[in-house]
Design an enzyme around this catalytic site. Structure first.
Site, mmCIF file in Angstrom:
data_model
loop_
_atom_site.group_PDB
_atom_site.id
_atom_site.type_symbol
_atom_site.label_atom_id
_atom_site.label_comp_id
_atom_site.label_asym_id
_atom_site.label_seq_id
_atom_site.Cartn_x
_atom_site.Cartn_y
_atom_site.Cartn_z
ATOM 1 N N GLY A 45 0.944 -1.296 -0.037
ATOM 2 C CA GLY A 45 -0.053 -0.007 -0.077
ATOM 3 C C GLY A 45 0.894 1.296 -0.109
ATOM 4 O O GLY A 45 0.457 2.277 0.503
ATOM 5 N N GLU A 95 9.365 -0.103 -6.665
ATOM 6 C CA GLU A 95 10.676 -0.498 -6.465
ATOM 7 C C GLU A 95 10.893 -1.988 -6.440
ATOM 8 O O GLU A 95 11.839 -2.375 -6.723
ATOM 9 C CB GLU A 95 11.142 0.095 -4.756
ATOM 10 N N ARG A 149 23.806 9.766 -8.186
ATOM 11 C CA ARG A 149 24.223 9.405 -6.759
ATOM 12 C C ARG A 149 25.375 8.377 -6.920
ATOM 13 O O ARG A 149 26.156 8.428 -5.969
ATOM 14 C CB ARG A 149 22.904 8.768 -6.320
ATOM 15 N N SER A 180 18.260 14.476 2.157
ATOM 16 C CA SER A 180 17.600 14.379 0.553
ATOM 17 C C SER A 180 18.648 15.111 -0.395
ATOM 18 O O SER A 180 19.351 16.158 0.207
ATOM 19 C CB SER A 180 16.141 15.230 0.447
#
Lengths: 255, 611
Positions: B11, B388, B297, B250
């Site tokens: 969910g 993901e 990254r 972040s």
């Protein structure tokens, strides 16, 4: 990418309220765990989980608790720590007096130990229609334009994670009461402020006008002080109460 | 036609989006989630969601978003679905805007966009710095509406373990357990969508939430679902230290001007304020003048690792680097990054508006996941995956702020395609016996776990698994270590069989759940390690000093891990679809000659225009 290291022989004492199932009688257990730098209450529970032996040396079961994000944005690990409702992840041991006492929230049925059933709060969000009624998720163009100031207001209101701190502190809310509580009332304000949400403003206001609604607020004013996201709940309650009054007057005059 | 019934497992953003699409199409949805859906890991996404809306007049376009994403992923993603996702991204942002997500605004009242890594454009819509939370809440609200209308039934507190396959091998449900009552039951339907998120817990501590064990997809993998690109694990360059989690700072911190530096002198232990500008080394800005602190990254993490571990630079004696915002206006920072700065303040006790943050790399995201086709279906018919937990959109490295868009886009696609599948394949109610063998197999497994004796400790095994994987299967990978890691994983699996349950209770037994998960986590760890060992090249997040270069002649292919009881079998026969963009060198110091150009003028600008 570090592993935790223990700092000397320092220890932390933790008293945990244990309750095997919804029907059993709660009891306290006292533990002593090694201290670690930056330790929070969740880490204390992890230590106990791996070596569930009380300070008296008796074997017990690992305590149960809910946890997920560990950065105070999911609301899972809410419990009562040293008498105050808050998240275990952001409750740092260095700031707490010992022994640290940990109890489940008192306004919800206990499932086991520190796990409680907060599904009532999600039902309350249903009750107040906390959503923008979308025509559909297909491409229908942009949303409404609004100002930076309106965004700032809406953003603060919409950070509620349904953690339950406000209702735990509220003297009006609980198993014997129908009051929907500050979190749900705040959602009424949040959606009634949104340009599209406001199209159903009246319908949403009516959801808080009956029994258990806005008039059940006893004005104890403790909800806002325990909100971890510092949502201005008192302002929200006042705003919704005002709107409810206006709405009922309008309804009286048939407008 | 009977109303199709579809099971959605998970969910977070992807699962909720699939649920909404299914409910809109007219399916009956059973939505299973370990946690109440509003507490899913999507809440941890901070910086924003990408979509080329060109609000800043930079000539940005979905084509450039597509190019940046493919290049950022070092050409390992099949290109057609990435193109389709980037084309849809602006619509996805508008959809959320209509749902009431309080996106930050421009003075004109439009959605504001900021910079993120791996692009030169302002392409990231954001709601302060808690964008994932705000997007998740919007979908949660819409799903609640369908729930109130009786179209969706939520099963919160249910953990899914094994898919249920019928005699033809088609997926018709899942076996799941209520983690409070410990009830085991099968949920049956015409299709199943898995959207269970990442697997960071395999690496012990990282930026992931506690539930991100990957256990549910390990169940699919064990049942025969192929697992794509397991070795591609993203290490985020900037997280803060901690004993229970490495909390994310972040990428939007750098998007809003944050600078990464260390003292030039490795032995310099002074406080940051007393180190003059001339004695600071802004190593990312120096090496990558074009992208600076906003290189992708994988590159930023490797550079930080190099500076800290190979060159020995420290910040106040710590193995970390500074992430510095102190040159920016504090009020602006609060507005744009409040949610992130709050986390630093709460957990580190310092105000990052006044003192540079200390950060280090941490395991963050899995690019790999269940192999799916362009319709999000795995090789098991009727079993779909989105978010993901599947492998499709990010190739060898994910760009920041592409996770949210991929989760939502995958949710949209899987919602639509699983509905079609379910409608075309709906049987009369599937025989109730279809789940019998899956149920009895699972019950046997839980009984066997409960009967275990021995001196091992489940939680110690879990810590050892994390430490092993972090040490050998993250930023720098050596074949000799990977071979040893494979054996150690086999040993860890053997240890689990000597770990008694700490609790034999019949109610809310978290130890039993944990024992089931850890076995599944070790199976995925073996796939990750096997993929890393086999792939003798360096591409995106996968870096081997012994094989420094990307090797397109040999390795322009998907790694498919196929489960066997003796360990993963690897298949490399699937070539990457590069039909839309030519292969090119991946550079971030200068603009490569082949790069597509931003468009000029107003015609292509899509801000304000509905698609």
């Amino acid at each position: 990418m570090e592993s935790s290291q223990s700092a000397g022989n320092r220890t932390v004492q933790v008293r945990v309220m244990r309750q095997e199932n919804p029907n059993s009688t709660p009891r306290w257990e006292l533990f002593e765990v090694p201290y670690r730098p930056n330790m929070n209450v969740h880490m204390c529970l992890l230590e106990i989980q791996e070596r569930p032996t009380t300070i008296e040396g008796s074997q017990t079961t690992p305590p149960c608790w809910e946890v997920n994000c560990l950065e105070e944005v999911c609301g899972s690990c809410t419990m009562v720590i040293n008498g105050r409702v808050r998240q275990a992840c952001s409750a740092l041991v260095d700031t707490l007096s010992q022994p640290i006492t940990i109890e489940p929230m008192s306004k919800f049925p206990v499932v086991r130990d520190l796990v409680v059933d907060r599904s009532r709060m999600f039902e309350e969000l249903k009750k107040v229609k906390a959503w923008v009624p979308l025509d559909g998720t297909h491409a229908l163009g942009n949303g409404p334009r609004y100002s930076q100031e309106e965004q700032s207001t809406a953003y603060v209101l919409s950070r509620c994670m349904t953690c339950g701190c406000c209702v735990e502190a509220c003297p009006q809310y609980g198993p014997g009461s129908a009051f929907i509580g500050p979190a749900a009332i705040n959602q009424v304000r949040r959606f009634n402020l949104h340009p599209t949400g406001a199209l159903n403003k009246g319908e949403r206001i009516e959801t808080v006008m009956g029994p258990g609604g806005i008039t059940d607020c006893g004005n104890a004013q403790v909800c806002a002080s325990v909100c971890p996201k510092e949502i201005p709940l008192l302002e929200s309650i006042a705003a919704v109460a005002r709107d409810a009054t206006v709405h009922s007057i309008r309804r009286w005059f048939g407008k | 036609m009977a109303q199709p019934r579809v099971i959605v497992v998970g969910g977070g953003l992807a699962g909720l989006m699939a649920t909404i699409k299914l409910a809109e199409a007219g399916a009956q949805v059973d939505l299973l989630s370990i946690v109440p859906v509003k507490r899913s890991h999507s809440v941890c996404a901070q910086g924003g969601i990408n979509g080329a809306v060109n609000t800043k007049g930079e000539g940005d376009s979905p084509e450039l978003h597509f190019y940046d994403t493919v290049k950022g992923g070092d050409f390992l993603a099949h290109q057609p679905p990435v193109r389709d996702m980037t084309r849809e991204a602006p619509n996805i942002i508008y959809m959320f805007d209509r749902m009431g997500v309080p996106f930050s605004r421009t003075p004109e009242g439009l959605i504001d966009f900021r910079r993120f890594g791996g692009t030169l454009h302002h392409r990231t819509a954001h709601a302060g710095a808690t964008t994932g939370q705000q997007l998740l809440y919007a979908l949660d609200e819409q799903v609640r509406r369908f729930e109130a209308d009786g179209k969706v039934t939520k099963f919160e507190g249910w953990e899914s373990f094994d898919p249920v396959l019928d005699a033809t091998g088609r997926c018709v449900g899942v076996v799941a357990m209520d983690i409070r009552s410990m009830e085991i039951r099968a949920f049956l339907g015409d299709a199943v969508v898995f959207a269970t998120g990442g697997l960071g817990a395999i690496f012990g501590f990282g930026t992931n939430s506690v539930v991100n064990t990957g256990s549910a997809i390990a169940g699919c993998y064990q049942a025969g679902a192929h697992y794509g690109n397991p070795e591609f694990i993203q290490i985020h360059p900037t997280a803060i230290s901690g004993g229970d989690k490495l909390r994310l700072m972040s990428e939007s911190v750098r998007g809003e001007g944050g600078r990464v530096w260390v003292p030039k002198n490795p032995k310099d232990n002074r406080s940051p304020a007393s180190i003059p500008e001339t004695e600071r080394w802004y190593f990312l800005e120096e090496k990558y003048p074009l992208y600076g602190n906003l290189v992708p990254r994988d590159i930023a993490s490797r550079e930080i690792h190099h500076v800290v571990y190979n060159l020995g630079h420290r910040v106040e004696g710590e193995e970390a680097v500074y992430l510095d915002l102190t040159h920016r206006d504090p009020d602006y920072l609060t507005k744009k990054l409040g949610g992130v700065l709050e986390i630093y303040e709460k957990f580190k006790g310092q105000d990052p508006r006044r003192v540079p943050m200390k950060v280090a790399p941490a395991v963050h995201y899995s690019m790999g996941g269940l192999w799916v086709d362009y319709k999000q279906m795995t090789n098991i018919p009727g079993l779909f995956a989105a978010g993901e937990c599947e492998f499709q959109y990010h190739g060898a490295n994910r760009l920041g702020a592409n996770a949210l868009v991929a989760c939502v886009y995958g949710g949209i696609v899987s919602g639509v395609t699983s509905f079609e599948w379910a409608a075309n394949h709906a049987k009369k109610a599937p025989a109730s016996t279809v789940a019998d063998s899956a149920l009895s197999r699972f019950r046997e497994r839980t009984k066997a776990i409960s009967a275990r004796g021995g001196a091992e400790n489940l939680y110690a095994i879990r810590r050892d698994l994390g430490a092993l994987m972090v040490r050998n299967v993250t930023i720098v990978r050596e074949n000799s270590e990977l071979v040893k890691t494979q054996q150690k994983l086999v040993d860890l699996a053997a240890r689990t069989r000597k770990a008694p349950l700490p609790d034999q209770g019949p109610w809310a037994n978290q130890g039993l759940v944990h024992a089931l998960e850890i076995e599944n986590m070790i199976d995925l760890a073996r796939a990750i390690t096997a993929g890393a060992l086999a792939r003798d090249e360096s591409r995106g997040a996968h870096y081997k000093p012994a094989f420094e270069k990307r090797d397109d002649a040999k390795w322009l292919c998907t790694t498919k891990a196929i489960f066997t009881p003796d360990g993963p079998k690897l298949d490399f026969t699937e070539k990457i679809d590069i039909s839309l963009l030519p292969l090119a060198e991946r550079r971030y110091d200068v603009v490569p000659a082949h790069a597509p150009k931003p468009s000029i003028g107003t015609a292509s600008g899509s801000a304000g225009a509905a698609h």
